[in-house]
Design an enzyme around this catalytic site. Structure first.
Site, PDB file in Angstrom:
ATOM      1  N   HIS A 215       0.839  -1.194   0.000  1.00 49.44           N
ATOM      2  CA  HIS A 215       0.000   0.000   0.000  1.00 49.44           C
ATOM      3  C   HIS A 215       0.875   1.244   0.000  1.00 49.44           C
ATOM      4  O   HIS A 215       1.677   1.455   0.915  1.00 49.44           O
ATOM      5  CB  HIS A 215      -0.900  -0.022   1.235  1.00 49.44           C
ATOM      6  CG  HIS A 215      -1.861   1.113   1.300  1.00 49.44           C
ATOM      7  ND1 HIS A 215      -1.992   1.918   2.410  1.00 49.44           N
ATOM      8  CD2 HIS A 215      -2.747   1.590   0.397  1.00 49.44           C
ATOM      9  CE1 HIS A 215      -2.906   2.836   2.193  1.00 49.44           C
ATOM     10  NE2 HIS A 215      -3.382   2.661   0.975  1.00 49.44           N
TER      11      HIS A 215
ATOM     12  N   HIS B 240      -0.249  11.148  -2.161  1.00 52.31           N
ATOM     13  CA  HIS B 240      -1.583  10.867  -1.652  1.00 52.31           C
ATOM     14  C   HIS B 240      -2.357  12.151  -1.340  1.00 52.31           C
ATOM     15  O   HIS B 240      -3.492  12.326  -1.778  1.00 52.31           O
ATOM     16  CB  HIS B 240      -1.499  10.000  -0.392  1.00 52.31           C
ATOM     17  CG  HIS B 240      -2.833   9.703   0.216  1.00 52.31           C
ATOM     18  ND1 HIS B 240      -3.458  10.552   1.116  1.00 52.31           N
ATOM     19  CD2 HIS B 240      -3.678   8.654   0.042  1.00 52.31           C
ATOM     20  CE1 HIS B 240      -4.619  10.039   1.468  1.00 52.31           C
ATOM     21  NE2 HIS B 240      -4.790   8.885   0.841  1.00 52.31           N
TER      22      HIS B 240
END
Length: 218
Positions: free
Chosen positions: A32, A73
């Site tokens: 991730h 992100h």
């Protein structure tokens, strides 16, 4: 996360031990944001660690600065780098001067894809709208037809998901549907867009969810 065709899980799944899942789940381990938690997230170093650890797939996030797609992100650079302000306000050359806590630079989407290709799933998650076409086109031509690599695009944004469905229609790449809490919406989108996979929070997954996902996307 769990995919209806390829079941994948993050490496730290002990907190899900209280849940009961079908015994025939085929678990695929995804890195991730590369190997977030081990190395600074969404960096080349993080991706390198995930690959070296033998991850079946690697997920990373993309958004647009002023002149390129970069791997980041958050909407701002504050949390993960030495800089401050919105990613969208920076030119790539200026972003290159920033460093993460571990001294890593911010990579472009294409740079990560060049490193990551191989016998694995590559999940590119779009963090904003209106970049689907650029994201799909960012796959370098020399690896675009790599038979070993499964390129999977996804987004939590309904608008970006619809954009991706249109952009991916004539490509060999795949569409993944991300679910936050609304499983019915996610399953409906999977059927509508003929998605390759549906990704649920692991705590929402049981045999009924898996069966419903298979029924929607085959």
């Amino acid at each position: 996360m769990i995919s209806a065709r390829r079941y994948v899980a993050q490496s730290n799944h002990s907190r899900y031990a209280k849940h009961s899942y079908p015994l025939n789940l085929i678990m695929k381990i995804f890195g991730h944001r590369g190997a977030a938690g081990e190395v600074d997230e969404n960096t080349l170093a993080s991706v390198r660690v995930a690959i070296a650890a033998g991850a079946d797939g690697v997920e990373f996030d993309v958004r647009k600065c002023r002149d390129d797609l970069v791997v980041m992100h958050d909407a701002t650079v504050d949390r993960t780098t030495s800089g401050s302000g919105p990613v969208s306000a920076y030119k790539l050359a200026n972003l290159r001067q920033l460093r993460t806590a571990g001294g890593e630079p911010i990579p472009t989407c294409t740079e990560v894809l060049r490193m990551i290709c191989g016998p694995r799933v590559v999940n590119i998650e779009l963090k904003e709208d209106n970049i689907a076409s650029a994201a799909v086109e960012s796959v370098p031509s020399e690896i675009a037809t790599d038979s070993e690599t499964q390129f999977l695009f996804s987004s939590f944004s309904s608008h970006a998901t619809a954009e991706l469905a249109r952009c991916l229609a004539l490509t060999p790449y795949h569409l993944g549907i991300l679910c936050d809490r609304d499983t019915m919406r996610a399953l409906g989108d999977a059927e509508r867009y003929r998605a390759w996979s549906v990704h649920f929070p692991l705590e929402l997954v049981d045999s009924g969810t898996i069966e419903a996902a298979h029924a929607k996307i085959g």
